[in-house]
Every structure is written in C-alpha cells, then in structure tokens.
Design a protein around this motif. Structure first.
Motif, PDB file in Angstrom:
ATOM      1  N   PRO A 146      -0.759   0.851  -2.992  1.00 46.06           N
ATOM      2  CA  PRO A 146      -0.462   0.513  -1.595  1.00 46.06           C
ATOM      3  C   PRO A 146       0.574   1.476  -1.029  1.00 46.06           C
ATOM      4  O   PRO A 146       1.633   1.672  -1.620  1.00 46.06           O
ATOM      5  N   SER A 191       2.331   2.451   2.853  1.00 41.54           N
ATOM      6  CA  SER A 191       2.414   2.111   4.274  1.00 41.54           C
ATOM      7  C   SER A 191       1.978   3.290   5.132  1.00 41.54           C
ATOM      8  O   SER A 191       2.149   4.450   4.752  1.00 41.54           O
ATOM      9  N   THR A 218       3.665   8.714   3.810  1.00 40.80           N
ATOM     10  CA  THR A 218       4.800   9.346   3.131  1.00 40.80           C
ATOM     11  C   THR A 218       4.908   8.702   1.754  1.00 40.80           C
ATOM     12  O   THR A 218       5.005   7.478   1.645  1.00 40.80           O
ATOM     13  N   ARG A 233       6.509   8.556  -2.232  1.00 37.04           N
ATOM     14  CA  ARG A 233       7.563   8.920  -3.198  1.00 37.04           C
ATOM     15  C   ARG A 233       7.006   8.850  -4.618  1.00 37.04           C
ATOM     16  O   ARG A 233       6.304   7.906  -4.980  1.00 37.04           O
ATOM     17  N   GLY A 278       5.935   7.038 -10.363  1.00 37.89           N
ATOM     18  CA  GLY A 278       5.228   6.708 -11.590  1.00 37.89           C
ATOM     19  C   GLY A 278       3.867   7.369 -11.619  1.00 37.89           C
ATOM     20  O   GLY A 278       3.591   8.307 -10.847  1.00 37.89           O
ATOM     21  N   ALA A 333       0.559   6.759 -10.715  1.00 36.95           N
ATOM     22  CA  ALA A 333      -0.371   6.944  -9.597  1.00 36.95           C
ATOM     23  C   ALA A 333       0.236   7.776  -8.470  1.00 36.95           C
ATOM     24  O   ALA A 333      -0.431   8.656  -7.910  1.00 36.95           O
ATOM     25  N   THR A 334       1.499   7.532  -8.156  1.00 39.25           N
ATOM     26  CA  THR A 334       2.114   8.308  -7.062  1.00 39.25           C
ATOM     27  C   THR A 334       2.289   9.769  -7.489  1.00 39.25           C
ATOM     28  O   THR A 334       2.165  10.681  -6.666  1.00 39.25           O
ATOM     29  N   ARG A 355       5.610  -5.417  -3.364  1.00 44.60           N
ATOM     30  CA  ARG A 355       5.310  -5.979  -4.685  1.00 44.60           C
ATOM     31  C   ARG A 355       4.142  -5.198  -5.262  1.00 44.60           C
ATOM     32  O   ARG A 355       3.326  -4.660  -4.519  1.00 44.60           O
ATOM     33  N   ASN A 356       4.047  -5.153  -6.589  1.00 39.77           N
ATOM     34  CA  ASN A 356       2.890  -4.490  -7.195  1.00 39.77           C
ATOM     35  C   ASN A 356       1.614  -5.150  -6.702  1.00 39.77           C
ATOM     36  O   ASN A 356       1.521  -6.370  -6.638  1.00 39.77           O
TER      37      ASN A 356
HETATM   38  C1  LIG Z   1       2.885  -2.950   1.084  1.00 39.38           C
HETATM   39  C2  LIG Z   1       3.467  -1.781   0.332  1.00 39.38           C
HETATM   40  C3  LIG Z   1       3.759  -0.621   0.991  1.00 39.38           C
HETATM   41  C4  LIG Z   1       4.276   0.480   0.303  1.00 39.38           C
HETATM   42  N1  LIG Z   1       4.528   1.621   0.992  1.00 39.38           N
HETATM   43  C5  LIG Z   1       4.941   2.717   0.337  1.00 39.38           C
HETATM   44  C6  LIG Z   1       5.150   3.953   1.025  1.00 39.38           C
HETATM   45  O1  LIG Z   1       4.970   4.059   2.252  1.00 39.38           O
HETATM   46  N2  LIG Z   1       5.512   5.033   0.301  1.00 39.38           N
HETATM   47  C7  LIG Z   1       5.746   4.955  -1.051  1.00 39.38           C
HETATM   48  O2  LIG Z   1       6.071   5.976  -1.662  1.00 39.38           O
HETATM   49  N3  LIG Z   1       5.586   3.798  -1.731  1.00 39.38           N
HETATM   50  C8  LIG Z   1       5.183   2.691  -1.081  1.00 39.38           C
HETATM   51  N4  LIG Z   1       4.990   1.521  -1.768  1.00 39.38           N
HETATM   52  C9  LIG Z   1       5.291   1.478  -3.203  1.00 39.38           C
HETATM   53  C10 LIG Z   1       4.143   2.093  -3.995  1.00 39.38           C
HETATM   54  O3  LIG Z   1       2.986   1.300  -3.845  1.00 39.38           O
HETATM   55  C11 LIG Z   1       4.548   2.125  -5.491  1.00 39.38           C
HETATM   56  O4  LIG Z   1       5.584   3.073  -5.631  1.00 39.38           O
HETATM   57  C12 LIG Z   1       3.387   2.525  -6.364  1.00 39.38           C
HETATM   58  O5  LIG Z   1       2.438   1.485  -6.393  1.00 39.38           O
HETATM   59  C13 LIG Z   1       3.873   2.802  -7.775  1.00 39.38           C
HETATM   60  O6  LIG Z   1       2.755   3.154  -8.575  1.00 39.38           O
HETATM   61  P1  LIG Z   1       2.894   4.227  -9.749  1.00 39.38           P
HETATM   62  O7  LIG Z   1       1.673   4.131 -10.599  1.00 39.38           O
HETATM   63  O8  LIG Z   1       3.210   5.580  -9.190  1.00 39.38           O
HETATM   64  O9  LIG Z   1       4.174   3.757 -10.523  1.00 39.38           O
HETATM   65  P2  LIG Z   1       4.240   2.713 -11.713  1.00 39.38           P
HETATM   66  O10 LIG Z   1       4.156   3.512 -12.979  1.00 39.38           O
HETATM   67  O11 LIG Z   1       3.299   1.583 -11.482  1.00 39.38           O
HETATM   68  O12 LIG Z   1       5.697   2.167 -11.496  1.00 39.38           O
HETATM   69  C14 LIG Z   1       6.842   3.036 -11.525  1.00 39.38           C
HETATM   70  C15 LIG Z   1       8.039   2.229 -11.085  1.00 39.38           C
HETATM   71  O13 LIG Z   1       7.897   1.803  -9.734  1.00 39.38           O
HETATM   72  C16 LIG Z   1       7.927   0.377  -9.664  1.00 39.38           C
HETATM   73  N5  LIG Z   1       6.909  -0.059  -8.733  1.00 39.38           N
HETATM   74  C17 LIG Z   1       5.577  -0.083  -8.913  1.00 39.38           C
HETATM   75  N6  LIG Z   1       4.951  -0.586  -7.840  1.00 39.38           N
HETATM   76  C18 LIG Z   1       5.921  -0.883  -6.965  1.00 39.38           C
HETATM   77  C19 LIG Z   1       5.927  -1.457  -5.676  1.00 39.38           C
HETATM   78  N7  LIG Z   1       4.828  -1.843  -5.056  1.00 39.38           N
HETATM   79  N8  LIG Z   1       7.129  -1.608  -5.072  1.00 39.38           N
HETATM   80  C20 LIG Z   1       8.249  -1.236  -5.655  1.00 39.38           C
HETATM   81  N9  LIG Z   1       8.317  -0.707  -6.877  1.00 39.38           N
HETATM   82  C21 LIG Z   1       7.167  -0.538  -7.523  1.00 39.38           C
HETATM   83  C22 LIG Z   1       7.602  -0.111 -11.046  1.00 39.38           C
HETATM   84  O14 LIG Z   1       8.164  -1.396 -11.282  1.00 39.38           O
HETATM   85  C23 LIG Z   1       8.264   0.957 -11.898  1.00 39.38           C
HETATM   86  O15 LIG Z   1       9.643   0.762 -12.017  1.00 39.38           O
HETATM   87  C24 LIG Z   1       4.504   0.401  -1.094  1.00 39.38           C
HETATM   88  C25 LIG Z   1       4.206  -0.784  -1.767  1.00 39.38           C
HETATM   89  C26 LIG Z   1       3.714  -1.869  -1.067  1.00 39.38           C
HETATM   90  C27 LIG Z   1       3.394  -3.129  -1.803  1.00 39.38           C
END
Ligand SMILES: Cc1cc2nc3c(=O)[nH]c(=O)nc-3n(C[C@H](O)[C@H](O)[C@H](O)COP(=O)(O)OP(=O)(O)OC[C@H]3O[C@@H](n4cnc5c(N)ncnc54)[C@H](O)[C@@H]3O)c2cc1C
Length: 268
Positions: free
Chosen positions: A50, A52, A65, A67, A70, A72-73, A228-229
C-alpha cells in the motif's frame, strides 16, 4: 482487484531512502482519486504494497512517494523511467478537506507522512479562499530528510503558513530543532473551528492528537491516517484489522475519536 499497468515517466530521488514516481496509465485512463487514498503498487512479478497517492487530484498522472524500508519497497525503488508498474485501486477513505471550509485547516506531518498529505495541501491551495487559515507543520529527522523542500517554500508564498522543524539540525539549518508537537501551541489557528489532518509515525500521531485535544480541537475534527500492514487492500484478508475496523476500507483516514482507543494496539 485487477491491476492496471502504468509506465514510469519521471523518477526523482527526494532523500537518501525516498523517491517520487510520476506514472502514466498505459490504457490512457487517469486514475481518479480523492486526497488521502492509496493504491496497491508493485513491480511486475514482485509483491505489492500500500502506497498513498501523493500527487495532484486534478492531474491525469499518478504520483507516489516511496521510502525504502524493506523487501517490497526496496524492489519498487529499483524501477526507473520507462519501467512498468502495476497498480490496484484507489482504495480507502480520504481527508475530506472541504469539511474545513470557513474555518482553519491545520496539517501536521511527520517524515514520509507529508506524502499522503500533499494532495490535501494541493486541494487546499486550489480553493484557498474558502478557508480562513491554512497551516502546515512539518517535522523531519534532519534538513536533508525533508520531502519536497522547494514546494514547501512555494506553498508559503501562496498563502499557507508552513513551519518546519527537524529532530537533528545541521550548522546551516536556520530553522527550529525539536519535535513537531512543540509547534502546535503556537500554530495560528482557532482550535474551536479547526480541522486537523495528521500523518506520520504512529507515536507521533498519538502525541500530536492528544496535544490537539488538549488545545481544544474536537476529537472528531482531528483526522489521522493509519498505516498498518496490508495484503489485499479491500477488506478481505484481515491483516490490517484493528478490532472492528479494517484500516484498508474504514480508513486509512479515520477520525481520532474512532482511533484513540485502538491506537495502542501493536501490529502482529
Ligand atoms: C494506507 C497506507 C499508505 C501508505 N503510504 C505510504 C507511502 O505513501 N509511502 C511509503 O513509502 N510507504 C507507505 N506506506 C507504508 C508501506 O506500505 C510499507 O513501508 C511497506 O508495505 C513495507 O513493505 P516492505 O516489504 O518494503 O517492508 P517489510 O519488510 O514488510 O517491513 C519493513 C519494516 O517496515 C514495517 N512496515 C511494514 N509495513 C508497514 C506499514 N504498512 N506501515 C508501517 N510500517 C510498516 C515493518 O514492520 C518492518 O519494520 C503506507 C502504508 C499504508 C497502510
């Protein structure tokens, strides 16, 4: 649930770990959204997350945008101009900035939390005369971690009171050092007629919201965006469930009055 394909038209490195993508729909149909909504975004054949929407609701291009936090990002941020991304959505609730018409709108952002709020600020600017005052308080880790620095200045010159603060200053940083909460009491708004929009790390949301309530802003006039995840984004999998709330469909933008009892629940 069917992803659509978008081609990367621009990629801008905002900070050491964050980049902004400008995406164009390959089928030519703009993705209509309301400020505050998100999409499920991914590279072909890899996971989706997810993210925004951070662009202008009036533009046919989709802006995100991202960040690097982890798996997937990190993969997502490898995408370069010309690459194709998959997009589902838009999903979720919006900020509903228009509810602040006639009064003051206070935007409080922490770090990457400015990204989901940018469409709301652009919406405010497009209808600036409808609001009494428009204030953006932005806290970042350091001066170089601030998103959209040029735009922050441009917003100031267009009638938005923009105040930045950083956790850690540098010798050439002329601004304030500290937490964004320290800017709240001096914000030029009337709490009784303020609509507050808050996005950032959950701990920041908690402290900012509590301070706003102490200053006299009604809890149902404080809107927060919860992160939230998520897996499905459409209320099926339950990954983002907080008791009776699904953050993906009931949120991500929720009134603080609904979130306050739940915000202390840790993610599993
Ligand atoms: C509604 C919504 C909008 C978002 N908008 C943005 C955005 O505009 N830009 C952006 O960069 N990110 C945004 N995020 C967060 C983004 O979805 C997470 O950073 C991403 O899912 C992490 O996945 P990963 O596989 O890279 O990291 P993972 O390996 O899954 O996690 C790495 C770290 O990030 C934490 N994390 C994972 N998912 C989230 C999450 N959803 N929120 C907070 N921490 C998380 C984990 O607990 C862990 O510490 C948003 C999340 C939500 C729910």
């Amino acid at each position: 649930m069917q992803p659509r394909r978008f081609v990367v038209r621009q990629r801008r490195q905002d900070t050491s770990d964050t980049a902004t993508y400008v995406l164009e729909p390959l089928d030519g149909r703009p993705l209509l959204f309301t400020p505050g909504q998100f999409t499920m975004l991914g590279r072909l054949g890899t996971g989706e997350v997810p993210i925004s929407i951070s662009g202008d609701p009036a533009s046919p291009l989709l802006v995100h945008t991202v960040r690097d936090v982890g798996g997937a990002t990190h993969l997502l941020l490898q995408a370069q101009v010309g690459d194709v991304l998959e997009v589902r959505g838009p999903y979720g609730t919006g900020w509903r900035v228009g509810d602040g018409r006639g009064g003051d709108v206070l935007v409080v952002a922490g770090g990457i939390g400015l990204a989901p709020l940018r469409p709301a600020v652009l919406d405010l600017l497009a209808h600036r005369d409808d609001y009494r005052s428009a204030v953006v308080l932005y806290g970042a880790r350091s001066p170089t971690d601030r998103l959209y620095p040029d735009e922050l200045e441009a917003w100031s010159s267009r009638g938005v009171d923009v105040q930045s603060i950083v956790d850690h200053g540098t010798p050439d940083w002329p601004g304030r050092v500290g937490l964004v909460t320290s800017l709240l009491a001096g914000a030029p708004v009337d709490p009784a007629s303020t609509l507050a929009l808050v996005c950032g790390p959950e701990v920041m949301i908690r402290y900012v919201s509590r301070s706003l309530v102490d200053l006299g802003v009604a809890p149902d006039r404080i809107r927060v965006s919860m992160e939230r995840n998520m897996k499905c984004g459409v209320g099926l999998c339950g990954h983002c469930q907080l008791r009776g709330l699904f953050v993906c469909t009931d949120g991500p933008v929720l009134p603080y009055s609904a979130v306050a009892p739940l915000i202390a629940i840790r993610e599993v």
